[in-house]
Design a protein around this motif. Sequence first.
Motif, PDB file in Angstrom:
ATOM      1  N   LYS A   1       3.063  11.131   8.496  1.00 26.73           N
ATOM      2  CA  LYS A   1       3.506  11.887   7.332  1.00 26.73           C
ATOM      3  C   LYS A   1       4.835  11.312   6.862  1.00 26.73           C
ATOM      4  N   ILE A   2       4.971  11.036   5.559  1.00 29.10           N
ATOM      5  CA  ILE A   2       6.209  10.517   4.992  1.00 29.10           C
ATOM      6  C   ILE A   2       7.194  11.668   4.855  1.00 29.10           C
ATOM      7  N   THR A   3       8.388  11.506   5.447  1.00 29.98           N
ATOM      8  CA  THR A   3       9.381  12.574   5.438  1.00 29.98           C
ATOM      9  C   THR A   3      10.633  12.246   4.632  1.00 29.98           C
ATOM     10  N   GLY A   4      10.809  11.003   4.210  1.00 28.56           N
ATOM     11  CA  GLY A   4      11.988  10.652   3.426  1.00 28.56           C
ATOM     12  C   GLY A   4      12.213   9.160   3.403  1.00 28.56           C
TER      13      GLY A   4
ATOM     14  N   ALA B   1       0.813  -1.214   0.000  1.00 27.64           N
ATOM     15  CA  ALA B   1       0.000   0.000   0.000  1.00 27.64           C
ATOM     16  C   ALA B   1       0.847   1.264   0.000  1.00 27.64           C
ATOM     17  N   LEU B   2       2.123   1.164   0.373  1.00 23.74           N
ATOM     18  CA  LEU B   2       2.995   2.332   0.413  1.00 23.74           C
ATOM     19  C   LEU B   2       3.595   2.670  -0.949  1.00 23.74           C
ATOM     20  N   ILE B   3       3.587   1.719  -1.875  1.00 27.03           N
ATOM     21  CA  ILE B   3       4.177   1.958  -3.190  1.00 27.03           C
ATOM     22  C   ILE B   3       3.344   3.001  -3.935  1.00 27.03           C
ATOM     23  N   GLY B   4       4.018   4.015  -4.460  1.00 23.80           N
ATOM     24  CA  GLY B   4       3.352   5.109  -5.160  1.00 23.80           C
ATOM     25  C   GLY B   4       3.125   6.336  -4.303  1.00 23.80           C
ATOM     26  N   LYS B   5       3.286   6.219  -3.002  1.00 21.99           N
ATOM     27  CA  LYS B   5       3.145   7.376  -2.118  1.00 21.99           C
ATOM     28  C   LYS B   5       4.385   8.262  -2.257  1.00 21.99           C
ATOM     29  N   LYS B   6       4.230   9.554  -1.965  1.00 25.08           N
ATOM     30  CA  LYS B   6       5.321  10.511  -2.118  1.00 25.08           C
ATOM     31  C   LYS B   6       5.698  11.131  -0.787  1.00 25.08           C
ATOM     32  N   ILE B   7       6.879  11.721  -0.754  1.00 26.28           N
ATOM     33  CA  ILE B   7       7.318  12.461   0.430  1.00 26.28           C
ATOM     34  C   ILE B   7       6.339  13.614   0.637  1.00 26.28           C
TER      35      ILE B   7
END
Length: 124
Positions: free
Chosen positions: A47-50, A24-30
Motif C-alpha cells: 500500500k502506498i503511504t506517502g 508502472a508507479l507513475i499515476g498511482k495515488k497515496i
Amino acid sequence: MAFKIVIADPKEGKTFQKEVESRALIGKKIGDEIDGSIVELEGFKLKITGGSDKCGFAMRHDVHGNAKQKILLRQGPAYHPKDDGIRRRKSVRGNTISLDVVQINMKVVEGPKALSEVFGADAE
C-alpha cells in the motif's frame, strides 16, 4: 526513472529500502494497493503511504494531483507545530506519483513471508 522505495513491515517494525526502475508507479495515488511484482517483490501486496519529491517536499493524501501547492496546515505530514492552534502555509506535493517524485513510502499489506527473509538480516 528510478524511485527509492521505502517498504515498512508493520509486523516486524522494520523498514527496508530498494531502488527500482519502473514507470508502472507513475499515476498511482497515496492509498492505492499495488502488486509487489512492480517493485520486484513477488507475492506481496503493498500500500502506498506517502513520499517526497526531488526537492524534499512531502506528498499529502488530501492534495489532489501531482503539482506542488502552498496550503495552510495545522498538523502533519509536512508540518508539526510546537504549540496548539498554530497554523502555517507550507509547500507540499500532491497525492499522485509523477516524474518529480523521488522517494515512495509503502507498507506491506500481505505477503508470503517476512521482508527480513527477502532482504537479509543485515538490511535495515
